[in-house]
Design a protein around this motif. Structure first.
Motif, PDB file in Angstrom:
ATOM      1  N   ARG A  27      59.851 -11.008 -47.236  1.00  0.00           N
ATOM      2  CA  ARG A  27      59.081 -10.135 -48.147  1.00  0.00           C
ATOM      3  C   ARG A  27      57.980  -9.418 -47.360  1.00  0.00           C
ATOM      4  NH1 ARG A  27      57.863 -14.477 -52.984  1.00  0.00           N
ATOM      5  NH2 ARG A  27      60.028 -14.991 -53.478  1.00  0.00           N
ATOM      6  N   SER A  28      57.469  -8.330 -47.948  1.00  0.00           N
ATOM      7  CA  SER A  28      56.518  -7.533 -47.163  1.00  0.00           C
ATOM      8  C   SER A  28      55.067  -7.697 -47.593  1.00  0.00           C
ATOM      9  CB  SER A  28      56.895  -6.053 -47.272  1.00  0.00           C
ATOM     10  OG  SER A  28      56.746  -5.647 -48.622  1.00  0.00           O
ATOM     11  N   LYS A  29      54.824  -8.081 -48.837  1.00  0.00           N
ATOM     12  CA  LYS A  29      53.439  -7.981 -49.329  1.00  0.00           C
ATOM     13  C   LYS A  29      52.607  -9.234 -49.120  1.00  0.00           C
ATOM     14  CE  LYS A  29      54.232  -4.486 -52.877  1.00  0.00           C
ATOM     15  NZ  LYS A  29      53.556  -3.323 -52.339  1.00  0.00           N
ATOM     16  N   VAL A  30      51.287  -8.991 -49.108  1.00  0.00           N
ATOM     17  CA  VAL A  30      50.319 -10.069 -48.970  1.00  0.00           C
ATOM     18  C   VAL A  30      49.403 -10.008 -50.187  1.00  0.00           C
ATOM     19  CG1 VAL A  30      48.286 -10.751 -47.619  1.00  0.00           C
ATOM     20  CG2 VAL A  30      50.337  -9.957 -46.449  1.00  0.00           C
ATOM     21  N   LEU A  31      48.985 -11.170 -50.689  1.00  0.00           N
ATOM     22  CA  LEU A  31      48.017 -11.160 -51.782  1.00  0.00           C
ATOM     23  C   LEU A  31      46.709 -11.781 -51.312  1.00  0.00           C
ATOM     24  CD1 LEU A  31      48.484 -11.850 -55.522  1.00  0.00           C
ATOM     25  CD2 LEU A  31      46.652 -13.051 -54.307  1.00  0.00           C
ATOM     26  N   VAL A  32      45.607 -11.077 -51.572  1.00  0.00           N
ATOM     27  CA  VAL A  32      44.275 -11.623 -51.251  1.00  0.00           C
ATOM     28  C   VAL A  32      43.381 -11.489 -52.483  1.00  0.00           C
ATOM     29  CG1 VAL A  32      44.367 -11.173 -48.757  1.00  0.00           C
ATOM     30  CG2 VAL A  32      43.467  -9.400 -50.296  1.00  0.00           C
ATOM     31  N   PHE A  33      42.245 -12.186 -52.449  1.00  0.00           N
ATOM     32  CA  PHE A  33      41.312 -12.127 -53.576  1.00  0.00           C
ATOM     33  C   PHE A  33      40.225 -11.094 -53.310  1.00  0.00           C
ATOM     34  CE2 PHE A  33      43.476 -16.177 -53.961  1.00  0.00           C
ATOM     35  CZ  PHE A  33      43.847 -16.127 -55.310  1.00  0.00           C
ATOM     36  N   ASN A  34      39.797 -10.451 -54.380  1.00  0.00           N
ATOM     37  CA  ASN A  34      38.848  -9.345 -54.253  1.00  0.00           C
ATOM     38  C   ASN A  34      37.560  -9.795 -53.559  1.00  0.00           C
ATOM     39  OD1 ASN A  34      38.336  -6.640 -54.664  1.00  0.00           O
ATOM     40  ND2 ASN A  34      37.381  -6.946 -56.681  1.00  0.00           N
ATOM     41  N   TRP A  35      37.140  -9.023 -52.556  1.00  0.00           N
ATOM     42  CA  TRP A  35      35.939  -9.265 -51.744  1.00  0.00           C
ATOM     43  C   TRP A  35      36.067 -10.468 -50.804  1.00  0.00           C
ATOM     44  CZ3 TRP A  35      33.150  -5.239 -51.056  1.00  0.00           C
ATOM     45  CH2 TRP A  35      33.086  -4.290 -52.077  1.00  0.00           C
ATOM     46  N   THR A  65      50.664  -2.503 -48.671  1.00  0.00           N
ATOM     47  CA  THR A  65      50.907  -3.836 -48.100  1.00  0.00           C
ATOM     48  C   THR A  65      50.342  -4.977 -48.942  1.00  0.00           C
ATOM     49  OG1 THR A  65      48.829  -3.691 -46.856  1.00  0.00           O
ATOM     50  CG2 THR A  65      50.834  -2.967 -45.721  1.00  0.00           C
ATOM     51  N   THR A  66      49.386  -4.655 -49.829  1.00  0.00           N
ATOM     52  CA  THR A  66      48.531  -5.717 -50.355  1.00  0.00           C
ATOM     53  C   THR A  66      48.386  -5.682 -51.871  1.00  0.00           C
ATOM     54  OG1 THR A  66      47.267  -5.450 -48.318  1.00  0.00           O
ATOM     55  CG2 THR A  66      46.226  -6.746 -50.052  1.00  0.00           C
ATOM     56  N   LYS A  67      48.406  -6.870 -52.460  1.00  0.00           N
ATOM     57  CA  LYS A  67      47.999  -6.995 -53.863  1.00  0.00           C
ATOM     58  C   LYS A  67      46.649  -7.708 -53.866  1.00  0.00           C
ATOM     59  CE  LYS A  67      52.610  -7.069 -55.835  1.00  0.00           C
ATOM     60  NZ  LYS A  67      53.538  -7.685 -56.795  1.00  0.00           N
ATOM     61  N   VAL A  68      45.754  -7.263 -54.721  1.00  0.00           N
ATOM     62  CA  VAL A  68      44.426  -7.884 -54.784  1.00  0.00           C
ATOM     63  C   VAL A  68      44.171  -8.321 -56.222  1.00  0.00           C
ATOM     64  CG1 VAL A  68      41.951  -7.580 -54.344  1.00  0.00           C
ATOM     65  CG2 VAL A  68      43.609  -6.289 -52.980  1.00  0.00           C
ATOM     66  N   VAL A  69      43.774  -9.565 -56.369  1.00  0.00           N
ATOM     67  CA  VAL A  69      43.365 -10.015 -57.707  1.00  0.00           C
ATOM     68  C   VAL A  69      42.005 -10.689 -57.593  1.00  0.00           C
ATOM     69  CG1 VAL A  69      45.740 -10.333 -58.556  1.00  0.00           C
ATOM     70  CG2 VAL A  69      44.522 -12.287 -57.603  1.00  0.00           C
ATOM     71  N   ALA A 117      50.794 -10.861 -60.557  1.00  0.00           N
ATOM     72  CA  ALA A 117      51.004 -10.276 -59.228  1.00  0.00           C
ATOM     73  C   ALA A 117      52.143 -10.963 -58.467  1.00  0.00           C
ATOM     74  CB  ALA A 117      49.713 -10.359 -58.413  1.00  0.00           C
ATOM     75  N   LEU A 118      52.357 -12.244 -58.773  1.00  0.00           N
ATOM     76  CA  LEU A 118      53.392 -12.983 -58.018  1.00  0.00           C
ATOM     77  C   LEU A 118      54.770 -12.880 -58.651  1.00  0.00           C
ATOM     78  CD1 LEU A 118      51.520 -16.298 -57.012  1.00  0.00           C
ATOM     79  CD2 LEU A 118      51.902 -14.270 -55.611  1.00  0.00           C
ATOM     80  N   LYS A 119      54.816 -12.498 -59.918  1.00  0.00           N
ATOM     81  CA  LYS A 119      56.083 -12.644 -60.649  1.00  0.00           C
ATOM     82  C   LYS A 119      57.209 -11.717 -60.155  1.00  0.00           C
ATOM     83  CE  LYS A 119      55.844 -10.040 -64.979  1.00  0.00           C
ATOM     84  NZ  LYS A 119      54.896  -9.001 -64.953  1.00  0.00           N
ATOM     85  N   ASP A 120      56.863 -10.615 -59.502  1.00  0.00           N
ATOM     86  CA  ASP A 120      57.906  -9.731 -58.958  1.00  0.00           C
ATOM     87  C   ASP A 120      58.572 -10.329 -57.707  1.00  0.00           C
ATOM     88  OD1 ASP A 120      57.455  -7.951 -60.933  1.00  0.00           O
ATOM     89  OD2 ASP A 120      56.187  -6.606 -59.735  1.00  0.00           O
ATOM     90  N   GLU A 121      58.013 -11.398 -57.205  1.00  0.00           N
ATOM     91  CA  GLU A 121      58.554 -12.123 -56.037  1.00  0.00           C
ATOM     92  C   GLU A 121      58.732 -11.218 -54.823  1.00  0.00           C
ATOM     93  OE1 GLU A 121      61.549 -15.006 -57.245  1.00  0.00           O
ATOM     94  OE2 GLU A 121      59.966 -15.984 -58.406  1.00  0.00           O
ATOM     95  N   ASP A 122      57.728 -10.347 -54.611  1.00  0.00           N
ATOM     96  CA  ASP A 122      57.707  -9.524 -53.397  1.00  0.00           C
ATOM     97  C   ASP A 122      56.528  -9.892 -52.494  1.00  0.00           C
ATOM     98  OD1 ASP A 122      55.760  -8.628 -55.116  1.00  0.00           O
ATOM     99  OD2 ASP A 122      56.247  -6.487 -54.946  1.00  0.00           O
TER     100      ASP A 122
END
Ligand SMILES: Cc1ncc(COP(=O)(O)O)c(C=O)c1O
Length: 449
Positions: A151-159, A194-198, A209-214
């Motif tokens: 998969r290509s994306k990364v998830l990080v938390f805001n700030w 590249t990134t999802k932020v929550v 954000a995780l449910k698309d499994e990307d």
């Protein structure tokens, strides 16, 4: 309570005092501008208070002296790079000893085995690799996570902050979209790709954000430390682990700062079960070093990927990573300095530091609060502890921050720039803590009604 007019006047006075106290630093800065970009070898160094940075002459333990001969109590300790104090004897001896035997071979030494086993004991991660910084440990962990998950994306938390990891320097907009964080210049790819932020402590947004499994990996600290201290809500880590497992996302816990709370950070303290742990900064007593540990399952999958394609491992590592000097320094730091006693002693002192700050807050009825994270303390301009990165950012008050930092520095007390953070090490004394309380009281008194 804070009189903004007084704050403005006092800040100007402190700027003048700073100039008059540091002629030798000013001279060096002017000279440095001839060859160094912005007059410093690293751009963070111009972000200290004053028109120029103070130049350091020498340091020992929890103190340093600048080139003007002024001695400081150092609560910044290299923004955690020297949490063990400046030049602790055990590390000094190990480093000098190893340097005499050779620094860098692109071959392992026996110290690496000891270090791997000790990190495994502390963080429960089975396999370890090393880098020259925590930033690199995060980058390498993300690369492996992408490869392993496809998969290509990364998830990080805001700030959040995880070093200069391109994908992580991204912000959440009020409409839920992602933008490059202000200051993220020259990014290779727009982080919105590249990134999802929550928001931290927002399980609903996380699930969405995780449910698309990307998402290849969630990269997070166990407690946010770069916008003050933002604790997880009770149960948040359980949800995070459950959701990442459910959606096949790798969970990377960055213990770079939070290793100030126990011998194995929060992974050890709270029995977290990430797939990867990253760390760095003080783990080699100030010698550049980073490390990333993998669970047995993740490590085995990583090896299959590395071996499946000739040359792929060339992209993960660095010539000087895991060199013999670094491994000797980590061994001495873990084995002889970062012991259980280190944490017990310095956490008790951190509590006293915060009591001192709290006494000033109470005396002047300030709407501030203090938090402690192991040997790390922080006060923020918010009456109650913040729950998210956005709340933490909204509590910031740069004018006040700058004045307090500058006035403390002018009185021989160094706080960490960018936030009101102080670190306790074994060489920090009760007198050092009392000095900070005394100075804080004096400088606050000068700006309140
Ligand atoms: C949580 C966290 N991770 C990683 C890093 C990166 O550390 P370094 O700049 O030493 O690579 C930092 C730096 O402040 C950090 O706060």
């Amino acid at each position: 309570m804070i009189n903004r007019e007084k704050l403005k006047i006092k800040f100007e006075e402190e700027m003048k005092m700073f100039d008059s106290l540091h002629p030798a630093s000013k001279k060096m800065f002017d000279k440095a501008k001839e060859s160094l970009l912005q007059g410093v070898p690293l751009n963070w160094m111009v972000r200290w208070m004053g028109e120029f940075p103070i130049f350091v002459e020498k340091a020992e333990g929890a103190h340093f002296t600048d080139v003007d001969g002024i001695e400081y109590v150092d609560f910044c300790l290299g923004d955690t790079g020297s949490l063990v104090g400046h030049g602790p004897k055990a590390a000094k001896d190990a480093i000098l000893n190893q340097f005499e035997k050779g620094a860098s071979f692109m071959l392992p030494t026996e110290d690496a085995i000891w270090v791997g086993a000790e990190l495994k004991r502390r963080f429960k991660m089975k396999f370890w690799q090393f880098s020259t910084s925590a930033t690199d440990a995060n980058r390498f962990a993300l690369r492996l996570a992408r490869r392993v998950t496809g998969r290509s994306k990364v998830l990080v938390f805001n700030w959040c902050y995880h070093g200069t990891v391109d994908e992580s320097i991204a912000s959440l907009n009020p409409d839920g979209s992602v933008s490059p964080r202000k200051g993220n210049i020259g990014f290779p790819v727009d982080p919105s790709i590249t990134t999802k932020v929550v928001e931290w402590n927002d399980p609903k947004a996380l699930e969405e954000a995780l449910k698309d499994e990307d998402v290849a990996a969630v990269l997070c600290e166990p407690v946010m430390t770069n916008v003050g201290v933002v604790l997880p809500d009770p149960g948040f880590h359980d949800i995070l682990r459950k959701l990442t497992k459910k959606h096949g996302t790798v969970l990377i816990i960055d213990e770079t700062h939070t290793m100030c709370a126990s011998i194995g950070g929060f992974t050890y303290l709270d029995d977290l079960e990430p797939d990867v742990v990253t760390l760095g900064k003080f783990v080699a007593s100030g010698i550049p070093a980073g490390a990333y540990g993998m669970s047995e399952e993740f490590g085995k999958r990583a090896v299959i990927e590395i071996e499946s394609e000739f040359g792929v491992a060339k992209g993960i590592g660095g010539t000087l990573a895991a060199n013999a000097l670094t491994m000797a320094a980590i061994r001495a730091t873990l084995g002889e300095i970062l012991t259980e006693e280190f944490y017990v002693r310095n956490m008790a002192l951190a509590e006293k530091f915060n009591k001192g700050v709290q006494s000033v807050i109470d005396e002047f009825e300030l709407p501030w609060s203090t938090t402690q994270l192991g040997c790390r303390t922080e006060y923020v301009f918010s009456k109650t502890p913040t729950r998210t990165g956005t709340e933490a950012i909204e509590a910031k008050d740069n004018d006040l921050d700058w004045y307090l930092h500058l006035a403390c520095l002018n009185r021989g007390v160094i706080m960490t720039p960018f936030h009101n953070m102080a670190l306790m090490t074994t060489a920090t004394t009760q007198e050092d803590v009392d000095k900070h309380t005394h100075v804080l009281r004096e400088v606050v008194k000068s700006i309140v009604d």
